[in-house]
Enzyme design. Structure first.
Site, mmCIF file in Angstrom:
data_model
loop_
_atom_site.group_PDB
_atom_site.id
_atom_site.type_symbol
_atom_site.label_atom_id
_atom_site.label_comp_id
_atom_site.label_asym_id
_atom_site.label_seq_id
_atom_site.Cartn_x
_atom_site.Cartn_y
_atom_site.Cartn_z
ATOM 1 N N HIS A 12 38.948 19.943 0.482
ATOM 2 C CA HIS A 12 38.520 18.536 0.684
ATOM 3 C C HIS A 12 39.746 17.844 1.509
ATOM 4 O O HIS A 12 39.771 16.566 1.473
ATOM 5 C CB HIS A 12 38.271 17.839 -0.368
ATOM 6 C CG HIS A 12 39.223 17.691 -1.590
ATOM 7 N ND1 HIS A 12 39.102 17.729 -2.937
ATOM 8 C CD2 HIS A 12 40.523 17.544 -1.653
ATOM 9 C CE1 HIS A 12 40.172 17.600 -3.381
ATOM 10 N NE2 HIS A 12 41.147 17.585 -2.763
ATOM 11 N N HIS A 59 41.950 10.959 -6.399
ATOM 12 C CA HIS A 59 43.318 11.004 -6.252
ATOM 13 C C HIS A 59 44.127 9.657 -6.055
ATOM 14 O O HIS A 59 45.147 9.331 -5.712
ATOM 15 C CB HIS A 59 43.716 11.456 -4.645
ATOM 16 C CG HIS A 59 43.046 12.840 -4.306
ATOM 17 N ND1 HIS A 59 41.773 13.159 -4.292
ATOM 18 C CD2 HIS A 59 43.666 14.063 -4.064
ATOM 19 C CE1 HIS A 59 41.469 14.458 -4.086
ATOM 20 N NE2 HIS A 59 42.712 14.940 -4.017
ATOM 21 N N HIS A 195 48.199 24.763 -2.931
ATOM 22 C CA HIS A 195 48.705 23.625 -2.364
ATOM 23 C C HIS A 195 49.883 22.591 -2.972
ATOM 24 O O HIS A 195 49.564 22.512 -4.225
ATOM 25 C CB HIS A 195 48.023 22.846 -1.133
ATOM 26 C CG HIS A 195 47.007 21.792 -1.960
ATOM 27 N ND1 HIS A 195 45.977 22.364 -2.755
ATOM 28 C CD2 HIS A 195 46.680 20.564 -1.891
ATOM 29 C CE1 HIS A 195 45.245 21.138 -3.032
ATOM 30 N NE2 HIS A 195 45.716 20.356 -2.563
ATOM 31 N N GLU A 242 43.799 21.488 -8.699
ATOM 32 C CA GLU A 242 42.360 21.462 -8.158
ATOM 33 C C GLU A 242 41.338 22.561 -8.067
ATOM 34 O O GLU A 242 40.183 22.362 -8.276
ATOM 35 C CB GLU A 242 42.296 20.969 -6.537
ATOM 36 C CG GLU A 242 42.979 19.669 -6.601
ATOM 37 C CD GLU A 242 42.908 19.071 -4.971
ATOM 38 O OE1 GLU A 242 43.490 17.822 -5.128
ATOM 39 O OE2 GLU A 242 42.750 19.682 -4.370
#
Ligand code: DHB
Ligand code: FE
Length: 281
Positions: A12, A59, A195, A242
């Site tokens: 995303h 977030h 990531h 995530e």
């Protein structure tokens, strides 16, 4: 009765939202990423879901470190998006399905998942970028389904375990399937794959681990529950947590799924970008 048709995963990354806004889908940097989506558009046009359960991690827009629900479910008639500072233009509100949300919340609590219910929820890029990827044009797209956002904490210790995420999905399946109305449902798991955006390992990507996760999530998601949260951070990076969203999505699909499509491309921004389309069989 409500029926779950399948699940879709995608990264995303906010830069994807800006690429869409600037029409960069054919640009050489972006093309290998965006090529993953036309087969998913075809499937969605064929099966036409009425409701999308969008499992994402907030977030800092909807919740911040002062108040961090482990699992939150939207129960609003619509969901607003706001400027998060990524340069993304705020989008019009997303229509919800409050009646179905409350049914799901009740079903989850009955199965002993303690839920934060949100009658107002600002949805961030974790929710909006996948909606733009799967239903280009959003409100102008006649096929855009009503949305129910589900957010889990991947930001602040202690985050849920991979087992808890998969179990959440299994309970979600029961909650959805007990809904009496005839609605067709698709479940999204957004975020990941590996990531890390900050600290000494900023830019860290682990292709081997990502590909292992993409294989196991189809055939043996239970095996992935053996990975501890510390190991997940070690292998996938601080924001690779995530992947929990993918596990929640997978739990909702039941035992038997058919992999219809997948794509993995690195790097997009700082992330190993994975896309999967799984159909319930
Ligand atoms: C990036 C990835 C994310 O998952 C996110 O939430 C923000 C930024 C990135 O790779 O740039
Ligand atoms: Fe993210």
């Amino acid at each position: 009765m409500a029926k779950i048709l399948g699940g879709i995963t995608t990264s995303h990354i906010p830069a994807v939202g800006n690429a869409i806004a600037n029409g960069l889908q054919e640009d050489p940097y972006w093309k290998p990423f965006f090529d993953a989506y036309p087969p998913i558009h075809e499937w969605l046009a064929k099966v036409k879901p009425d409701v999308v359960i969008n499992i994402y991690n907030d977030h800092g827009l909807g919740f911040f470190l002062d108040q961090m629900p482990t699992f939150a479910i939207g129960a609003a008639h619509e969901y607003k998006n706001e400027d998060e500072g990524w340069g993304l233009k705020p989008l019009p509100p997303f229509p919800g399905d409050a009646k179905m949300s409350w049914h799901i919340i009740e079903g989850m609590v009955k199965q002993e998942f303690d839920i934060t219910s949100c009658q107002e929820l600002a949805v961030d890029h974790g929710f909006t970028v996948p909606m733009q990827l799967f239903w280009p044009g959003l409100g102008d797209n006649p096929d855009m389904p009503r949305a129910i956002p589900i957010s889990a904490n991947t930001v602040q210790h202690p985050i849920p375990t991979l087992k808890r995420a998969l179990d959440f999905g299994k309970a979600l399946r029961k909650s959805i399937e007990s809904y009496p109305d005839d609605v067709k449902v698709v479940v999204l798991g957004t975020g990941g794959l590996s990531h890390q955006l900050d600290g000494e390992r900023a830019g860290f990507i682990n292709k081997e681990f990502d590909l292992m996760c993409m294989e196991k999530i189809v055939s043996d998601p239970e095996a992935l529950t053996k990975i501890s949260r510390h190991e997940l951070v070690r292998q996938a990076g601080a924001q690779g947590t995530e992947f929990l969203m993918w596990m929640m999505m997978r739990g909702a699909l039941g035992d038997n799924v058919k992999l219809l499509n997948q794509n993995y491309h690195i790097p997009i921004s700082n992330t190993g970008a994975g896309t999967m389309l799984l159909e319930c069989v």
